[in-house]
Design a protein around this motif. Structure first.
Motif, PDB file in Angstrom:
ATOM      1  N   ASN A 295     -40.190 -56.432  99.747  1.00 53.42           N
ATOM      2  CA  ASN A 295     -40.507 -57.745  99.186  1.00 53.42           C
ATOM      3  C   ASN A 295     -41.902 -58.202  99.610  1.00 53.42           C
ATOM      4  O   ASN A 295     -42.105 -59.359  99.988  1.00 53.42           O
ATOM      5  N   ASN A 296     -42.819 -57.262  99.572  1.00 53.92           N
ATOM      6  CA  ASN A 296     -44.227 -57.532  99.863  1.00 53.92           C
ATOM      7  C   ASN A 296     -44.522 -57.975 101.283  1.00 53.92           C
ATOM      8  O   ASN A 296     -45.538 -58.655 101.523  1.00 53.92           O
ATOM      9  N   GLU A 297     -43.652 -57.588 102.192  1.00 52.18           N
ATOM     10  CA  GLU A 297     -43.969 -57.859 103.586  1.00 52.18           C
ATOM     11  C   GLU A 297     -43.341 -56.805 104.487  1.00 52.18           C
ATOM     12  O   GLU A 297     -42.387 -56.136 104.114  1.00 52.18           O
TER      13      GLU A 297
ATOM     14  N   GLU B 224     -50.056 -52.039 102.379  1.00 45.72           N
ATOM     15  CA  GLU B 224     -50.256 -52.926 101.241  1.00 45.72           C
ATOM     16  C   GLU B 224     -49.596 -52.314 100.017  1.00 45.72           C
ATOM     17  O   GLU B 224     -49.535 -51.089  99.876  1.00 45.72           O
ATOM     18  N   ARG B 225     -49.101 -53.181  99.175  1.00 50.82           N
ATOM     19  CA  ARG B 225     -48.627 -52.753  97.863  1.00 50.82           C
ATOM     20  C   ARG B 225     -49.496 -53.493  96.853  1.00 50.82           C
ATOM     21  O   ARG B 225     -49.156 -54.579  96.394  1.00 50.82           O
TER      22      ARG B 225
ATOM     23  N   ASP C 201     -50.321 -53.079  93.801  1.00 50.65           N
ATOM     24  CA  ASP C 201     -49.876 -53.275  92.427  1.00 50.65           C
ATOM     25  C   ASP C 201     -48.409 -52.865  92.355  1.00 50.65           C
ATOM     26  O   ASP C 201     -47.768 -52.686  93.390  1.00 50.65           O
TER      27      ASP C 201
ATOM     28  N   PHE D  35     -48.421 -47.795  97.167  1.00 47.52           N
ATOM     29  CA  PHE D  35     -48.113 -48.284  98.516  1.00 47.52           C
ATOM     30  C   PHE D  35     -49.083 -47.564  99.444  1.00 47.52           C
ATOM     31  O   PHE D  35     -49.100 -46.334  99.479  1.00 47.52           O
TER      32      PHE D  35
END
Lengths: 115, 113
Positions: free
Chosen positions: B51-53, B68-69, B71, B75
């Motif tokens: 979930n982006n963290e 980081e993701r 887009d 990843f």
């Protein structure tokens, strides 16, 4: 803290003989348990897992593993080894509790199957 | 079977340089991980991401590391200032749920000179 121990660096068996690769674990609660295999220059591949239910779990390529809660063990077995089973095998554990998603791997056991 | 892909397969860098290791997880997976393996031995957990963290990280994953993701498909693992001891095979993995099996990529062999 969760941990996994694979007491044997290497296991040697003759083709056609049964094999066992040992694994013991330590977690605070009930674990999710896994076995993975790694061939040279490749990533790890899933073999089997124990989540709940029957203590004997069957997986890929004829492998199986037995969950023993009292001995905190999850040994990998195969009734008849093949030369192509020669690889590096990793036991892994994930604690059911907590919000993190960390699967911890053992140090690995190298299996040699001799023709 | 769906695959996790990693690029590059080999990366050589000078000590102190920044490197970015790239991974494309399986498209419908939501949980992402980085592991490393030194000299074909123990596979060490670095970080998990959902979930982006970051959901969990190990002691190895210090301030020099970041993920980081950027887009919907990539990843990345960044090492800001590489050290000699960062030399290892780095594996990306993904899973559909946190309890399901991990799918691993073939790895990026990082050599820090």
């Amino acid at each position: 803290a969760q941990s996994v121990a694979q007491p044997e660096d290497q296991v040697n068996v003759a083709e056609g003989n049964p094999l066992t690769v040992k694994c013991t674990y330590s977690v605070s609660g009930n674990p999710y348990l896994f076995w993975y295999v790694q061939y040279p220059n490749r990533g790890l591949q899933f073999l089997l897992k124990y989540i709940t239910g029957d203590n004997l779990v069957k997986g890929s390529y004829g492998f199986e593993a037995e969950f023993n809660k009292s001995q905190t063990s999850f040994h990998l077995k195969k009734p008849s080894a093949l030369v192509s089973d020669s690889a590096l095998y990793f036991c892994a554990v994930r604690d059911r509790r907590g919000g993190g998603f960390k699967t911890i791997f053992g140090a690995g056991t190298r299996l040699f199957v001799k023709a | 079977e769906p695959e996790v892909t990693q690029t590059p397969s080999h990366q050589v860098t000078q000590m102190g340089q920044e490197v970015i290791l790239r991974c494309v997880p399986i498209s419908n997976h939501l949980y992402f991980y980085w592991y490393r393996q030194i000299l074909g031995q123990k596979v060490e957990f670095l970080v998990s991401f959902y979930n982006n963290e970051i959901s969990e990280k190990s002691e190895i994953f210090d301030d020099q590391f970041s993920v980081e993701r950027p887009d919907g498909s990539n990843f990345t693992l960044k090492i800001r200032s590489t050290k000699l001891e960062d030399s290892a095979m780095y594996f990306c993995a993904s899973s559909s749920t946190p309890t399901e099996k991990l799918f691993f990529g073939s790895g990026t062999q990082l050599s820090v000179l």
